[in-house]
Scaffold this motif. Structure first.
Motif, mmCIF file in Angstrom:
data_model
loop_
_atom_site.group_PDB
_atom_site.id
_atom_site.type_symbol
_atom_site.label_atom_id
_atom_site.label_comp_id
_atom_site.label_asym_id
_atom_site.label_seq_id
_atom_site.Cartn_x
_atom_site.Cartn_y
_atom_site.Cartn_z
ATOM 1 N N SER A 80 27.413 -9.112 7.845
ATOM 2 C CA SER A 80 26.297 -9.429 6.964
ATOM 3 C C SER A 80 26.043 -8.293 5.982
ATOM 4 O O SER A 80 25.893 -7.137 6.369
ATOM 5 N N LEU A 108 18.932 -3.221 -1.880
ATOM 6 C CA LEU A 108 17.520 -2.905 -1.642
ATOM 7 C C LEU A 108 17.300 -1.798 -0.624
ATOM 8 O O LEU A 108 16.184 -1.333 -0.438
ATOM 9 N N ILE A 144 4.604 -2.278 4.036
ATOM 10 C CA ILE A 144 5.701 -3.234 4.085
ATOM 11 C C ILE A 144 6.852 -2.731 4.968
ATOM 12 O O ILE A 144 7.865 -3.394 5.150
ATOM 13 N N VAL A 184 18.130 -12.789 -2.840
ATOM 14 C CA VAL A 184 19.090 -12.106 -1.976
ATOM 15 C C VAL A 184 20.268 -13.036 -1.714
ATOM 16 O O VAL A 184 20.133 -14.058 -1.043
ATOM 17 N N LEU A 188 18.515 -16.303 -0.140
ATOM 18 C CA LEU A 188 17.091 -16.095 0.161
ATOM 19 C C LEU A 188 16.336 -15.779 -1.122
ATOM 20 O O LEU A 188 16.842 -15.058 -1.978
ATOM 21 N N PRO A 234 4.902 -10.695 1.178
ATOM 22 C CA PRO A 234 6.215 -11.313 1.006
ATOM 23 C C PRO A 234 6.609 -12.256 2.142
ATOM 24 O O PRO A 234 6.273 -12.016 3.300
ATOM 25 N N ILE A 242 12.751 -13.896 -1.893
ATOM 26 C CA ILE A 242 11.578 -13.261 -1.295
ATOM 27 C C ILE A 242 10.413 -13.468 -2.261
ATOM 28 O O ILE A 242 10.391 -12.917 -3.363
ATOM 29 N N LYS A 280 10.339 -4.512 5.142
ATOM 30 C CA LYS A 280 11.578 -3.805 4.849
ATOM 31 C C LYS A 280 12.110 -3.173 6.134
ATOM 32 O O LYS A 280 11.498 -2.273 6.693
ATOM 33 N N PRO A 281 13.255 -3.666 6.619
ATOM 34 C CA PRO A 281 13.796 -3.104 7.864
ATOM 35 C C PRO A 281 14.309 -1.678 7.644
ATOM 36 O O PRO A 281 14.570 -1.274 6.518
ATOM 37 N N GLN A 304 15.450 -16.148 12.112
ATOM 38 C CA GLN A 304 16.081 -15.328 11.065
ATOM 39 C C GLN A 304 15.128 -15.084 9.897
ATOM 40 O O GLN A 304 15.077 -13.988 9.351
ATOM 41 N N TYR A 305 14.401 -16.139 9.487
ATOM 42 C CA TYR A 305 13.729 -16.056 8.187
ATOM 43 C C TYR A 305 12.206 -16.128 8.214
ATOM 44 O O TYR A 305 11.585 -15.929 7.172
ATOM 45 N N LEU A 361 17.967 -3.037 10.715
ATOM 46 C CA LEU A 361 18.747 -4.235 10.363
ATOM 47 C C LEU A 361 19.853 -4.551 11.381
ATOM 48 O O LEU A 361 20.299 -5.689 11.462
ATOM 49 N N GLN A 417 23.538 -13.645 0.219
ATOM 50 C CA GLN A 417 24.146 -13.109 1.433
ATOM 51 C C GLN A 417 25.662 -13.041 1.272
ATOM 52 O O GLN A 417 26.317 -14.016 0.931
ATOM 53 N N ILE A 430 12.451 -11.635 -5.368
ATOM 54 C CA ILE A 430 13.757 -11.012 -5.159
ATOM 55 C C ILE A 430 14.710 -12.108 -4.707
ATOM 56 O O ILE A 430 14.373 -12.886 -3.808
ATOM 57 N N PHE A 475 5.797 -0.264 -6.570
ATOM 58 C CA PHE A 475 6.721 -0.997 -5.717
ATOM 59 C C PHE A 475 7.606 -1.907 -6.568
ATOM 60 O O PHE A 475 8.831 -1.921 -6.426
ATOM 61 N N GLN A 527 24.231 -7.826 1.681
ATOM 62 C CA GLN A 527 23.395 -8.528 0.718
ATOM 63 C C GLN A 527 23.606 -7.988 -0.690
ATOM 64 O O GLN A 527 23.898 -6.808 -0.865
HETATM 65 C C1 CLR Z 1 19.917 -9.994 7.369
HETATM 66 C C2 CLR Z 1 20.828 -10.917 8.150
HETATM 67 C C3 CLR Z 1 20.013 -11.887 8.997
HETATM 68 C C4 CLR Z 1 19.093 -12.682 8.111
HETATM 69 C C5 CLR Z 1 18.234 -11.788 7.266
HETATM 70 C C6 CLR Z 1 16.910 -11.987 7.246
HETATM 71 C C7 CLR Z 1 15.976 -11.232 6.413
HETATM 72 C C8 CLR Z 1 16.632 -10.357 5.335
HETATM 73 C C9 CLR Z 1 17.844 -9.669 5.964
HETATM 74 C C10 CLR Z 1 18.887 -10.712 6.459
HETATM 75 C C11 CLR Z 1 18.444 -8.625 4.997
HETATM 76 C C12 CLR Z 1 17.401 -7.639 4.462
HETATM 77 C C13 CLR Z 1 16.210 -8.343 3.796
HETATM 78 C C14 CLR Z 1 15.647 -9.297 4.859
HETATM 79 C C15 CLR Z 1 14.343 -9.746 4.252
HETATM 80 C C16 CLR Z 1 13.813 -8.527 3.510
HETATM 81 C C17 CLR Z 1 14.960 -7.480 3.510
HETATM 82 C C18 CLR Z 1 16.693 -9.064 2.539
HETATM 83 C C19 CLR Z 1 19.635 -11.362 5.282
HETATM 84 C C20 CLR Z 1 14.931 -6.564 2.260
HETATM 85 C C21 CLR Z 1 15.967 -5.451 2.309
HETATM 86 C C22 CLR Z 1 13.585 -5.868 2.128
HETATM 87 C C23 CLR Z 1 12.845 -6.252 0.896
HETATM 88 C C24 CLR Z 1 11.491 -5.632 0.901
HETATM 89 C C25 CLR Z 1 10.419 -6.635 0.849
HETATM 90 C C26 CLR Z 1 9.850 -7.221 2.043
HETATM 91 C C27 CLR Z 1 9.762 -6.884 -0.425
HETATM 92 O O1 CLR Z 1 20.876 -12.735 9.702
#
Ligand code: CLR
Length: 380
Positions: free
Chosen positions: A151, A28, A37, A164, A191, A201, A193, A97-98, A84-85, A43, A166, A162, A17, A153
């Motif tokens: 949005s 990503l 995960i 991120v 962000l 995570p 992670i 991971k969405p 959101q977070y 998304l 925005q 990680i 991973f 990243q």
């Molecule tokens: C998308 C826009 C939203 C706020 C937000 C929250 C979580 C973020 C997501 C955004 C983008 C994708 C993101 C996610 C958290 C994890 C995920 C960065 C910014 C990535 C692609 C997956 C990483 C895999 C792991 C969990 C290790 O308003």
């Protein structure tokens, strides 16, 4: 239901991973994540976090003057952060991971009026697949408030977490008591992670984000995690000041964005609560699957999501591959026919003047893009 230290998070899969993360730095969405995960949610659904406090969204129009209205806008903004977070940790045990949306994927929903604030509607569309970009529009017509943004990243890997960044911004439009429209440009925090090495995570916010208003006021929000200014995770300090004098706040607020925050400093109401994030979040309502269109997110991903939810990752991955192949074919056909994909709900604006103008009014804002996406006018 998968505990972070149980089977799926073996040393070898975690290592694999980490290698995969390191190799896809930048975007990503193409990373191969271990099954524990994977989230069954696309998304395109994430813009709904902006609307989970419909009463605060509507209250952006209230306030005796521009400073009071900025306080209300800031409260609504801070109130969205917990959803959101941190909400995947609460609902699924860790950040996930969405699903990577397909081009043209839609997410449509509503928050029915509950306390006479009016109905809030949401339209989100995947306006680019590579790189992934989601455009969104939320509105409460009765209250006279709307939010429009996009949005994307940019990611990097430190070997431990990680980062991120925005890309994109949101524009809040508010019809104030005097009947004129005020704009609030909202920039987005960075962000981190964390907890990847433990297979659990979670997100921490860092850096600074801004709300820059056409009224001449700016809210500056500084984020920090454990060990920084308050010692607590998910902390922030915010100030509301004239845009020309950002270091002379009229109001200061401090606390935890997923917990309690209070007015601080000389401002009126010192030590009274600004926002308590334990207040209920209202989930967006969507039509039943049977009534959804073919491009609607939950319809597109129904089988993949079902596989992930059931722990049937082979079925999930097979269905995901089917969707990806269909998409590739669709793009080929469009190219061959000379009829490129058309956006359904939004128009792309290559140089968003409204944004660059407000961004320039606040010295700290560094534009992440010049692009804007506007909701297409609706024909009633
Ligand atoms: C998308 C826009 C939203 C706020 C937000 C929250 C979580 C973020 C997501 C955004 C983008 C994708 C993101 C996610 C958290 C994890 C995920 C960065 C910014 C990535 C692609 C997956 C990483 C895999 C792991 C969990 C290790 O308003």
């Amino acid at each position: 239901d998968v505990s972070p230290r149980s089977g799926p998070c073996s040393r070898s899969s975690t290592l694999q991973f980490l290698k995969s993360i390191a190799s896809v730095s930048g975007d990503l969405s193409s990373m191969t994540a271990p099954s524990f995960i994977l989230s069954p949610v696309s998304l395109t659904e994430y813009p709904s976090y902006w609307g989970e406090h419909p009463e605060l969204f509507a209250a952006c129009t209230k306030g005796a003057d521009d400073v009071e209205r900025m306080c209300n806008v800031l409260r609504w903004f801070i109130a969205t952060l917990k959803g959101q977070y941190t909400s995947r940790n609460t609902s699924m045990g860790s950040e996930k991971k969405p699903l990577n949306p397909v081009l043209g994927e839609l997410f449509l929903g509503t928050w029915p009026s509950q306390n006479d604030e009016g109905e809030t509607t949401l339209v989100a569309e995947q306006v680019s697949h590579h790189p992934p970009i989601t455009a969104y529009h939320l509105a409460n017509e009765k209250a006279g408030v709307s939010l429009e943004g996009h949005s994307a990243q940019k990611t990097s890997f430190t070997g431990r977490s990680i980062i991120v960044k925005q890309i994109g911004h949101a524009m809040l439009r508010v019809k104030n008591a005097e009947g004129k429209e005020d704009l609030y440009l909202i920039t987005l925090p960075t962000l981190g992670i964390e907890g990847i090495l433990w297979g659990a995570p979670y997100i921490e916010l860092s850096g600074t984000s801004y709300i820059s208003s056409s009224t001449g006021y700016t809210a500056t929000i500084n984020y920090a995690g454990k060990g920084y200014f308050s010692g607590k995770a998910h902390s922030f300090k915010a100030g509301i000041a004239p845009s020309a004098q950002p270091t002379h706040p009229l109001y200061s607020i401090e606390g935890e964005w997923a917990g309690v925050s209070k007015y601080k400093g000389k401002a009126p109401g010192k030590d009274t609560t600004f926002w308590d994030a334990s207040s209920e979040r209202r989930e967006v309502q969507v039509k039943p699957l049977a009534e959804q269109g073919d491009m609607e997110s939950r319809k597109v991903w129904a089988k993949t999501a079902e596989g992930i939810r059931a722990g049937n990752f082979d079925a999930a991955s097979k269905d995901k591959t089917r969707i990806e192949n269909e998409q590739r074919q669709k793009r080929k056909d469009e190219t061959a026919a000379g009829t490129p994909h058309q956006l359904e709900m939004f128009v792309h604006i290559p140089e968003d003047q409204e944004y660059t103008k407000l961004a320039a009014a606040t010295s700290g804002i560094k534009p992440t893009t010049e692009d804007g996406y506007r909701r297409k006018p609706r024909v009633h």
